[in-house]
Design a protein around this motif. Structure first.
Motif, PDB file in Angstrom:
ATOM      1  N   SER A  48    -112.075 -44.610  64.476  1.00  0.00           N
ATOM      2  CA  SER A  48    -112.369 -43.175  64.382  1.00  0.00           C
ATOM      3  C   SER A  48    -111.135 -42.318  64.105  1.00  0.00           C
ATOM      4  CB  SER A  48    -113.081 -42.689  65.644  1.00  0.00           C
ATOM      5  OG  SER A  48    -112.325 -43.030  66.778  1.00  0.00           O
ATOM      6  N   ILE A  51    -104.556 -45.784  63.540  1.00  0.00           N
ATOM      7  CA  ILE A  51    -104.305 -46.907  62.627  1.00  0.00           C
ATOM      8  C   ILE A  51    -105.625 -47.491  62.100  1.00  0.00           C
ATOM      9  CG2 ILE A  51    -103.270 -49.212  62.466  1.00  0.00           C
ATOM     10  CD1 ILE A  51    -101.239 -48.324  64.604  1.00  0.00           C
ATOM     11  N   ARG A  71    -116.098 -44.881  69.718  1.00  0.00           N
ATOM     12  CA  ARG A  71    -117.057 -44.106  70.524  1.00  0.00           C
ATOM     13  C   ARG A  71    -117.416 -42.768  69.885  1.00  0.00           C
ATOM     14  NH1 ARG A  71    -113.250 -44.130  75.618  1.00  0.00           N
ATOM     15  NH2 ARG A  71    -111.910 -43.691  73.845  1.00  0.00           N
ATOM     16  N   SER A  72    -116.441 -42.096  69.240  1.00  0.00           N
ATOM     17  CA  SER A  72    -116.685 -40.716  68.780  1.00  0.00           C
ATOM     18  C   SER A  72    -117.395 -40.696  67.425  1.00  0.00           C
ATOM     19  CB  SER A  72    -115.367 -39.959  68.636  1.00  0.00           C
ATOM     20  OG  SER A  72    -114.467 -40.342  69.616  1.00  0.00           O
ATOM     21  N   ASP A  96    -118.956 -48.534  72.801  1.00  0.00           N
ATOM     22  CA  ASP A  96    -117.891 -48.397  73.801  1.00  0.00           C
ATOM     23  C   ASP A  96    -117.478 -49.794  74.282  1.00  0.00           C
ATOM     24  OD1 ASP A  96    -116.215 -47.951  75.899  1.00  0.00           O
ATOM     25  OD2 ASP A  96    -117.381 -46.298  76.750  1.00  0.00           O
ATOM     26  N   PHE A  97    -116.319 -50.231  73.842  1.00  0.00           N
ATOM     27  CA  PHE A  97    -115.869 -51.584  74.175  1.00  0.00           C
ATOM     28  C   PHE A  97    -115.539 -51.744  75.657  1.00  0.00           C
ATOM     29  CE2 PHE A  97    -114.858 -51.537  69.566  1.00  0.00           C
ATOM     30  CZ  PHE A  97    -115.573 -52.665  69.197  1.00  0.00           C
ATOM     31  N   ASN A 123    -108.623 -53.957  65.757  1.00  0.00           N
ATOM     32  CA  ASN A 123    -107.633 -52.893  65.926  1.00  0.00           C
ATOM     33  C   ASN A 123    -107.751 -52.173  67.266  1.00  0.00           C
ATOM     34  OD1 ASN A 123    -105.839 -50.522  64.861  1.00  0.00           O
ATOM     35  ND2 ASN A 123    -107.784 -49.568  65.479  1.00  0.00           N
ATOM     36  N   TYR A 191    -100.626 -53.436  79.326  1.00  0.00           N
ATOM     37  CA  TYR A 191    -100.796 -53.257  77.877  1.00  0.00           C
ATOM     38  C   TYR A 191    -100.015 -54.343  77.132  1.00  0.00           C
ATOM     39  CZ  TYR A 191    -100.118 -51.344  73.193  1.00  0.00           C
ATOM     40  OH  TYR A 191    -100.066 -51.202  71.832  1.00  0.00           O
ATOM     41  N   LYS A 195    -101.303 -57.464  74.715  1.00  0.00           N
ATOM     42  CA  LYS A 195    -100.883 -57.619  73.311  1.00  0.00           C
ATOM     43  C   LYS A 195    -100.290 -59.012  73.072  1.00  0.00           C
ATOM     44  CE  LYS A 195    -102.646 -54.200  72.025  1.00  0.00           C
ATOM     45  NZ  LYS A 195    -103.538 -54.055  70.878  1.00  0.00           N
ATOM     46  N   VAL A 224     -95.886 -46.410  65.483  1.00  0.00           N
ATOM     47  CA  VAL A 224     -96.566 -45.902  64.277  1.00  0.00           C
ATOM     48  C   VAL A 224     -97.135 -44.543  64.695  1.00  0.00           C
ATOM     49  CG1 VAL A 224     -98.514 -46.310  62.693  1.00  0.00           C
ATOM     50  CG2 VAL A 224     -97.206 -48.260  63.570  1.00  0.00           C
ATOM     51  N   SER A 226     -99.580 -41.878  65.751  1.00  0.00           N
ATOM     52  CA  SER A 226    -100.988 -41.930  66.202  1.00  0.00           C
ATOM     53  C   SER A 226    -101.132 -41.200  67.528  1.00  0.00           C
ATOM     54  CB  SER A 226    -101.465 -43.377  66.372  1.00  0.00           C
ATOM     55  OG  SER A 226    -100.992 -43.906  67.586  1.00  0.00           O
TER      56      SER A 226
HETATM   57  N1  LIG Z   1     -99.486 -46.549  67.497  1.00  0.00           N
HETATM   58  C1  LIG Z   1     -98.532 -47.412  67.772  1.00  0.00           C
HETATM   59  O1  LIG Z   1     -97.342 -47.063  67.842  1.00  0.00           O
HETATM   60  C2  LIG Z   1     -98.879 -48.862  67.975  1.00  0.00           C
HETATM   61  C3  LIG Z   1     -97.825 -49.786  68.108  1.00  0.00           C
HETATM   62  C4  LIG Z   1     -98.139 -51.122  68.306  1.00  0.00           C
HETATM   63  C5  LIG Z   1     -99.443 -51.553  68.334  1.00  0.00           C
HETATM   64  N2  LIG Z   1    -100.447 -50.632  68.212  1.00  0.00           N
HETATM   65  C6  LIG Z   1    -101.836 -51.135  68.281  1.00  0.00           C
HETATM   66  O2  LIG Z   1    -102.569 -50.665  67.164  1.00  0.00           O
HETATM   67  C7  LIG Z   1    -103.926 -50.446  67.516  1.00  0.00           C
HETATM   68  C8  LIG Z   1    -104.352 -49.042  67.123  1.00  0.00           C
HETATM   69  O3  LIG Z   1    -103.518 -48.128  67.800  1.00  0.00           O
HETATM   70  P1  LIG Z   1    -103.556 -46.549  67.544  1.00  0.00           P
HETATM   71  O4  LIG Z   1    -102.175 -46.088  67.797  1.00  0.00           O
HETATM   72  O5  LIG Z   1    -104.224 -46.230  66.273  1.00  0.00           O
HETATM   73  O6  LIG Z   1    -104.481 -46.075  68.777  1.00  0.00           O
HETATM   74  P2  LIG Z   1    -105.258 -44.688  68.972  1.00  0.00           P
HETATM   75  O7  LIG Z   1    -104.672 -43.646  68.123  1.00  0.00           O
HETATM   76  O8  LIG Z   1    -105.294 -44.463  70.449  1.00  0.00           O
HETATM   77  O9  LIG Z   1    -106.737 -45.038  68.445  1.00  0.00           O
HETATM   78  C9  LIG Z   1    -107.526 -45.932  69.187  1.00  0.00           C
HETATM   79  C10 LIG Z   1    -108.865 -46.148  68.522  1.00  0.00           C
HETATM   80  O10 LIG Z   1    -109.636 -46.974  69.400  1.00  0.00           O
HETATM   81  C11 LIG Z   1    -110.853 -46.307  69.750  1.00  0.00           C
HETATM   82  N3  LIG Z   1    -111.200 -46.626  71.136  1.00  0.00           N
HETATM   83  C12 LIG Z   1    -110.465 -46.402  72.253  1.00  0.00           C
HETATM   84  N4  LIG Z   1    -111.146 -46.809  73.332  1.00  0.00           N
HETATM   85  C13 LIG Z   1    -112.322 -47.305  72.887  1.00  0.00           C
HETATM   86  C14 LIG Z   1    -113.452 -47.869  73.522  1.00  0.00           C
HETATM   87  N5  LIG Z   1    -113.540 -48.000  74.851  1.00  0.00           N
HETATM   88  N6  LIG Z   1    -114.501 -48.270  72.764  1.00  0.00           N
HETATM   89  C15 LIG Z   1    -114.471 -48.119  71.421  1.00  0.00           C
HETATM   90  N7  LIG Z   1    -113.432 -47.597  70.761  1.00  0.00           N
HETATM   91  C16 LIG Z   1    -112.361 -47.186  71.489  1.00  0.00           C
HETATM   92  C17 LIG Z   1    -110.557 -44.836  69.538  1.00  0.00           C
HETATM   93  O11 LIG Z   1    -111.739 -44.117  69.190  1.00  0.00           O
HETATM   94  P3  LIG Z   1    -112.730 -43.352  70.191  1.00  0.00           P
HETATM   95  O12 LIG Z   1    -111.865 -42.576  71.127  1.00  0.00           O
HETATM   96  O13 LIG Z   1    -113.548 -42.538  69.263  1.00  0.00           O
HETATM   97  O14 LIG Z   1    -113.515 -44.432  70.869  1.00  0.00           O
HETATM   98  C18 LIG Z   1    -109.654 -44.887  68.307  1.00  0.00           C
HETATM   99  O15 LIG Z   1    -110.435 -45.022  67.141  1.00  0.00           O
HETATM  100  C19 LIG Z   1    -104.014 -50.704  69.033  1.00  0.00           C
HETATM  101  O16 LIG Z   1    -104.508 -51.983  69.264  1.00  0.00           O
HETATM  102  C20 LIG Z   1    -102.576 -50.598  69.491  1.00  0.00           C
HETATM  103  O17 LIG Z   1    -102.347 -51.376  70.630  1.00  0.00           O
HETATM  104  C21 LIG Z   1    -100.200 -49.311  68.032  1.00  0.00           C
END
Ligand SMILES: NC(=O)c1ccc[n+]([C@@H]2O[C@H](COP(=O)([O-])OP(=O)(O)OC[C@H]3O[C@@H](n4cnc5c(N)ncnc54)[C@H](OP(=O)(O)O)[C@@H]3O)[C@@H](O)[C@H]2O)c1
Length: 303
Positions: A48, A51, A71-72, A96-97, A123, A191, A195, A224, A226
């Motif tokens: 949603s 990344i 979820r959204s 909702d995971f 993801n 966390y 990972k 990244v 986000s």
């Molecule tokens: N950003 C970084 O710097 C970074 C670095 C290393 C690894 N990562 C990994 O990359 C991946 C994506 O990260 P991101 O930074 O894009 O995260 P984010 O901005 O927090 O986005 C998370 C996504 O997961 C969804 N989500 C969260 N809880 C959920 C649930 N209970 N059920 C269904 N959907 C859910 C959110 O949507 P809703 O709220 O709509 O459900 C959103 O689409 C993650 O696995 C993270 O660990 C990120």
């Protein structure tokens, strides 16, 4: 020629080889060809925003239709519009995971199995909202991290991969993290542990599924832009989600454990030469400082 000069020459040769290989990998090698995947379905979890949304749009640009899970619903629909604007089909599934029941999972499995899914981007991921000591974490938060980052990822893989094995074709990407795999992450214990689990699962599956023609890749980024990283502005060290997803899709099929953005790989190379104890102390200090800064800011806001 003395032994020392031979060792010196060999070290220089190795360094030159290392640098050329790095430049080749990030700028010159042929990107993965998505041609045979055009018109097939990709599933992106956590699509949603962040990344996941970037992966969805980049996959649509490659000609794949995309199933978007999170979820959204309103945010998912916004991403679906972007996917469709690239000429691809989309399917939005609100899920909702963290709290899905056995019945929810069964329904999702039926929905996904009615389509030809060739790509799974695992993801979805959650983290604590600010670095927190293990002993101070709420149990509910710990459970949520494990349910979303580990259990859901594992279940999604079990649902989608059998059909890929039947068709002898598929790609499974795991969004692991540099924190936990390439560097320690004090104050992000659950966390980073989750990972590291994803990374181990991915590398094991890569070995099990290679003979079935399925590509499995673990991706281990550092920061990244986000919601999760709370970094809005991209920089040399912090790519935008779009740039990151683009680089990642180009590197599919090469390294099993991949750092597709070049600067992240530089960080991982430097870290690999530093003693672990030093890294632990440095990151612990960094995360303590970050926590205090966020807490100070929230006190200022309340005043
Ligand atoms: N950003 C970084 O710097 C970074 C670095 C290393 C690894 N990562 C990994 O990359 C991946 C994506 O990260 P991101 O930074 O894009 O995260 P984010 O901005 O927090 O986005 C998370 C996504 O997961 C969804 N989500 C969260 N809880 C959920 C649930 N209970 N059920 C269904 N959907 C859910 C959110 O949507 P809703 O709220 O709509 O459900 C959103 O689409 C993650 O696995 C993270 O660990 C990120």
């Amino acid at each position: 020629m003395s032994v020392l000069s031979i060792i010196g020459a060999l070290c220089s040769l190795y360094s030159i080889f290392f640098i050329i290989r790095f430049i080749y990998r990030h700028w010159f090698r042929t990107p993965f060809s998505w041609e045979t995947y055009r018109g097939e379905w990709a599933v992106v979890t956590g699509a949603s925003y962040g990344i996941g949304a970037a992966y969805a749009v980049e996959l649509a640009k490659k000609g794949l239709n995309v199933i978007l899970l999170a979820r959204s619903v309103d945010k998912l629909q916004h991403v679906a519009q972007q996917v469709e604007s690239k000429g691809a089909k989309s399917l939005v599934i609100s899920f909702d995971f963290a709290s899905a029941s056995t019945e929810d999972w069964r329904r999702l499995e039926n929905q996904l199995n009615s389509l030809t899914v060739s790509v799974l981007v695992n993801n979805v991921g959650v983290n604590v909202s600010l670095p927190t000591a293990f002993l101070e974490m709420e149990e509910e938060k710990m459970d949520q991290i494990l349910r979303v980052n580990i259990v859901a990822t594992q279940k999604m893989t079990r649902i989608v991969v059998p059909k890929m094995v039947e068709r002898r074709k598929g790609i499974v990407l795991f969004l692991s993290s540099g924190g936990g795999v390439l560097s320690p992450a004090p104050y992000l214990s659950c966390y980073s542990g989750s990972k590291a689990y994803e990374n181990a699962l991915a590398t094991a599956l890569a070995g099990e599924l290679e003979s079935s023609g399925i590509i499995v890749q673990s991706i281990t980024p550092f920061f990244v832009t986000s919601e999760m990283s709370k970094i809005r502005q991209s920089s040399l060290a912090v790519p935008s989600a779009e740039r990151f997803a683009r680089d990642s899709l180009q590197s599919v099929g090469y390294e099993v454990c991949s750092n597709p953005y070049w600067f992240h790989e530089c960080i991982s190379i430097v870290l690999s030469y530093l003693p672990l104890k030093l890294q632990i102390r440095y990151v612990a200090k960094l995360h303590r400082g970050l926590r205090e800064k966020v807490l100070r800011k929230s006190v200022h806001k309340k005043e």
